[in-house]
Design an enzyme around this catalytic site. Sequence first.
Site, PDB file in Angstrom:
ATOM      1  N   GLY A 114       0.820  -1.215   0.000  1.00 31.38           N
ATOM      2  CA  GLY A 114       0.000   0.000   0.000  1.00 31.38           C
ATOM      3  C   GLY A 114       0.845   1.253   0.000  1.00 31.38           C
ATOM      4  N   GLY A 188      23.808  -7.559  21.832  1.00 31.29           N
ATOM      5  CA  GLY A 188      22.646  -6.895  22.403  1.00 31.29           C
ATOM      6  C   GLY A 188      21.985  -7.755  23.466  1.00 31.29           C
ATOM      7  N   HIS A 452      -3.753 -19.970  48.333  1.00 29.55           N
ATOM      8  CA  HIS A 452      -2.572 -20.761  48.677  1.00 29.55           C
ATOM      9  C   HIS A 452      -2.753 -22.186  48.178  1.00 29.55           C
ATOM     10  CE1 HIS A 452       0.847 -22.204  50.956  1.00 29.55           C
ATOM     11  NE2 HIS A 452       0.083 -23.205  51.403  1.00 29.55           N
TER      12      HIS A 452
HETATM   13  P1  FAD Z   1       3.895  -5.294  12.690  1.00 27.01           P
HETATM   14  O1  FAD Z   1       3.448  -6.446  13.500  1.00 27.01           O
HETATM   15  O2  FAD Z   1       5.315  -5.180  12.327  1.00 27.01           O
HETATM   16  O3  FAD Z   1       2.970  -5.250  11.417  1.00 27.01           O
HETATM   17  C1  FAD Z   1       3.173  -4.375  10.359  1.00 27.01           C
HETATM   18  C2  FAD Z   1       2.632  -5.015   9.108  1.00 27.01           C
HETATM   19  O4  FAD Z   1       2.622  -4.042   8.080  1.00 27.01           O
HETATM   20  C3  FAD Z   1       3.484  -6.168   8.597  1.00 27.01           C
HETATM   21  O5  FAD Z   1       2.685  -7.305   8.452  1.00 27.01           O
HETATM   22  C4  FAD Z   1       4.016  -5.668   7.252  1.00 27.01           C
HETATM   23  O6  FAD Z   1       4.115  -6.693   6.302  1.00 27.01           O
HETATM   24  C5  FAD Z   1       2.949  -4.659   6.859  1.00 27.01           C
HETATM   25  N1  FAD Z   1       3.399  -3.597   5.957  1.00 27.01           N
HETATM   26  C6  FAD Z   1       4.481  -2.807   6.068  1.00 27.01           C
HETATM   27  N2  FAD Z   1       4.519  -1.905   5.073  1.00 27.01           N
HETATM   28  C7  FAD Z   1       3.415  -2.125   4.309  1.00 27.01           C
HETATM   29  C8  FAD Z   1       2.872  -1.521   3.151  1.00 27.01           C
HETATM   30  N3  FAD Z   1       3.460  -0.477   2.569  1.00 27.01           N
HETATM   31  N4  FAD Z   1       1.726  -2.006   2.635  1.00 27.01           N
HETATM   32  C9  FAD Z   1       1.114  -3.057   3.211  1.00 27.01           C
HETATM   33  N5  FAD Z   1       1.572  -3.664   4.315  1.00 27.01           N
HETATM   34  C10 FAD Z   1       2.703  -3.204   4.857  1.00 27.01           C
HETATM   35  N6  FAD Z   1       5.825  -7.832  21.580  1.00 27.01           N
HETATM   36  C11 FAD Z   1       5.127  -8.239  22.646  1.00 27.01           C
HETATM   37  O7  FAD Z   1       4.235  -7.517  23.094  1.00 27.01           O
HETATM   38  N7  FAD Z   1       5.370  -9.447  23.244  1.00 27.01           N
HETATM   39  C12 FAD Z   1       6.354 -10.273  22.813  1.00 27.01           C
HETATM   40  O8  FAD Z   1       6.559 -11.350  23.363  1.00 27.01           O
HETATM   41  C13 FAD Z   1       7.126  -9.868  21.704  1.00 27.01           C
HETATM   42  N8  FAD Z   1       8.103 -10.662  21.222  1.00 27.01           N
HETATM   43  C14 FAD Z   1       8.806 -10.279  20.146  1.00 27.01           C
HETATM   44  C15 FAD Z   1       9.815 -11.107  19.687  1.00 27.01           C
HETATM   45  C16 FAD Z   1      10.551 -10.753  18.580  1.00 27.01           C
HETATM   46  C17 FAD Z   1      11.646 -11.670  18.083  1.00 27.01           C
HETATM   47  C18 FAD Z   1      10.249  -9.536  17.888  1.00 27.01           C
HETATM   48  C19 FAD Z   1      11.003  -9.145  16.667  1.00 27.01           C
HETATM   49  C20 FAD Z   1       9.247  -8.697  18.341  1.00 27.01           C
HETATM   50  C21 FAD Z   1       8.519  -9.053  19.486  1.00 27.01           C
HETATM   51  N9  FAD Z   1       7.507  -8.238  19.979  1.00 27.01           N
HETATM   52  C22 FAD Z   1       6.826  -8.629  21.090  1.00 27.01           C
HETATM   53  C23 FAD Z   1       7.173  -6.942  19.365  1.00 27.01           C
HETATM   54  C24 FAD Z   1       5.908  -7.057  18.504  1.00 27.01           C
HETATM   55  O9  FAD Z   1       6.094  -8.055  17.547  1.00 27.01           O
HETATM   56  C25 FAD Z   1       5.607  -5.723  17.833  1.00 27.01           C
HETATM   57  O10 FAD Z   1       5.556  -4.704  18.807  1.00 27.01           O
HETATM   58  C26 FAD Z   1       4.275  -5.759  17.102  1.00 27.01           C
HETATM   59  O11 FAD Z   1       4.307  -6.739  16.108  1.00 27.01           O
HETATM   60  C27 FAD Z   1       3.977  -4.386  16.477  1.00 27.01           C
HETATM   61  O12 FAD Z   1       2.797  -4.451  15.761  1.00 27.01           O
HETATM   62  P2  FAD Z   1       2.519  -3.469  14.522  1.00 27.01           P
HETATM   63  O13 FAD Z   1       1.138  -3.773  14.080  1.00 27.01           O
HETATM   64  O14 FAD Z   1       2.885  -2.098  14.877  1.00 27.01           O
HETATM   65  O15 FAD Z   1       3.570  -3.892  13.405  1.00 27.01           O
END
Ligand code: FAD
Length: 473
Positions: A114, A188, A452
Site C-alpha cells: 500500500g 545486544g 494458597h
Molecule cells: P507489525 O506487527 O510489524 O505489522 C506491520 C505489518 O505491516 C506487517 O505485516 C508488514 O508486512 C505490513 N506492511 C508494512 N509496510 C506495508 C505496506 N506499505 N503495505 C502493506 N503492508 C505493509 N511484543 C510483545 O508484546 N510481546 C512479545 O513477546 C514480543 N516478542 C517479540 C519477539 C521478537 C523476536 C520480535 C522481533 C518482536 C517481538 N515483539 C513482542 C514486538 C511485537 O512483535 C511488535 O511490537 C508488534 O508486532 C507491532 O505491531 P505493529 O502492528 O505495529 O507492526
Amino acid sequence: MTQEYDLVILGGGTGGYVAAIRASQLGLKTAIVEKGKLGGTCLHKGCIPSKALLRSAEVYATAKNSETFGITVGEVTVNFTKVQERKEKIVEQLHKGVHHLMKQGKIDVYEGLGRILGPSIFSPMPGTISVEMNNGEENEMLLPKNVIVATGSRPRTLPGLEADGQYVMTSDEALVMEELPKSIIIVGGGVIGIEWASMLADFGTEVTVIEYADRIVPTEDKEVSREMQRAMKKKGVKIITSAKVLSETLKKGDGVSIGAEVKGETKEFFAEKLLVSVGRQANVEGIGLENTEIELEKGYLQTNEFFQTKESHIYAIGDVIGGLQLAHVASHEGIVAVEHIAGGNPDPIDYTLVSKCIYSSPEAASVGLTEDEAKEKGFEVKTGKFSFKAIGKALVYGESDGFVKIIADKATNDILGVHMIGPHVTDMISEAGLAKVLDATPWEVAHTIHPHPTLSEAIGEAALAVEGKAIHS
Ligand code: FAD
C-alpha cells in the site's frame, strides 16, 4: 478499480488488524492492506514463534532435569525439525484465526503493497491509496475517508553486521534456522537478545551475550537485571557488559570472530553464528510519506495522543511510531485511533500503566517506574521485596529463583512500580497492572487474599513487605 472506505489500514500486524476489528464493530467500512501475512511481526516473526521455541527449550531443559522430580527418562534429545514444525503449526492456526476474524467483521483484505498517493480530485482528505497487488493483478485504488498507518518495524542492524544468510542473523533469520548452532554470539542484551540467550542456552548452545550498557536488560529495575544476569550465568551464558562491538573486525570463515572494546581493552570472540539484536527500525519507506505533511522524528512517525499525524485524517499506530514497541501497545493504540475516527472521545493511553514482559527462563515482568526512575522523579520511595524461595508453589515447580518487588511513594502510599523475575511472572503482572490502574496502595494489594499455594502469594507478601510486615520472611 476504485473502492471507497471509511477507513483503510496500511499493515495487518497486531496494531492494524485489531484496529480493523474495532472499526468494523463501530460500523466503519474498513479495508486492510497487507504486503506480507496478516498478523505481522508478532505472529510470524516475533511474539508467537519465539515463545513456541522458548517453550520447547524449556521442556527440553525440564526433561533433562527430570531426576529432580523423581522421574527417570531415557536419553533426552532435541529434534529441531520437529520443534520448528510445532512452532509453524501454532503460527498457522493463529494466522487462520486472524483471516477468520477479518471475514467475520466484513473487513476487506488487500494482499499487496500500500502507498499513500496524497489528495486527489476524488478525495481531498487522505487521498488515494494505491495497492500493488501481490498476485500481479492491476493496482487497486482505494479512496478512504481516514487512513491508519500501521506498517510496523524490522530488525535494526549495525553497519557491517547485516544478515548474510549464513553466519550473521537477526531475529528474522534466527526464527527459521534449520539447525541449532553449537555456539553463538548475541550482540545486544535487551529483551529479545536475552530471550534468545535463554532459549539457546536451554537447547545446549554455547551463548555469549555482548551488551553495550553496564547491565543486561538495562531498561528493567537494576535488581531485576542483576538477578537475570545471575540466572543466565547459571545456564552457562557468558555475559560481557560495557562492551562496544567493533563491526569492522568481523571475520567469517569457519564460524565468525568479532572484536569488542571491553572496558578499554579489545577482546575477540568466536562462535559458529552471530545474532544481532540491537533494536528495531520503523517501516516508513515506500509508503508515500513524501505525498503527505507527516513528520518523522528519529525515523518514527509523529502523532498526537489520539495517534493523528500532522494530517488529521491520517493516523499512525504501533511500532512505526516508536515508544514501547510491544504487540499489546500496538493493539491498544489501534483501538484508541479508531474510536477517535468514529467520533468518540477515547482516553489517551497512559504508558506508565503498560506491563512489559521478558519470556526468558526465568521470566521477568514489570509495570511502572523502576526504583531509580522513581528517585530521579523526586519520589521518596519505600520498597517491599519477596523471594520465590519462600513460596511453596515455586518450590513445587522447582523454580524458586527470583522475587517480586513493589515500589511505593512514601508520601501518598501509591504504588509506583512493580517488578518481578521468576516462574510465570508474565502471567502474574496483570494483577500489578490492575493495581496501578486502580491507584491501589500496597495495603489494598496485601488485603486481596491470595489463594494458597500459588505463585501470586509473592505479590501479597511483597505488598506486606513494603510496611515490613511480610509473613514468611
Ligand atoms: P507489525 O506487527 O510489524 O505489522 C506491520 C505489518 O505491516 C506487517 O505485516 C508488514 O508486512 C505490513 N506492511 C508494512 N509496510 C506495508 C505496506 N506499505 N503495505 C502493506 N503492508 C505493509 N511484543 C510483545 O508484546 N510481546 C512479545 O513477546 C514480543 N516478542 C517479540 C519477539 C521478537 C523476536 C520480535 C522481533 C518482536 C517481538 N515483539 C513482542 C514486538 C511485537 O512483535 C511488535 O511490537 C508488534 O508486532 C507491532 O505491531 P505493529 O502492528 O505495529 O507492526
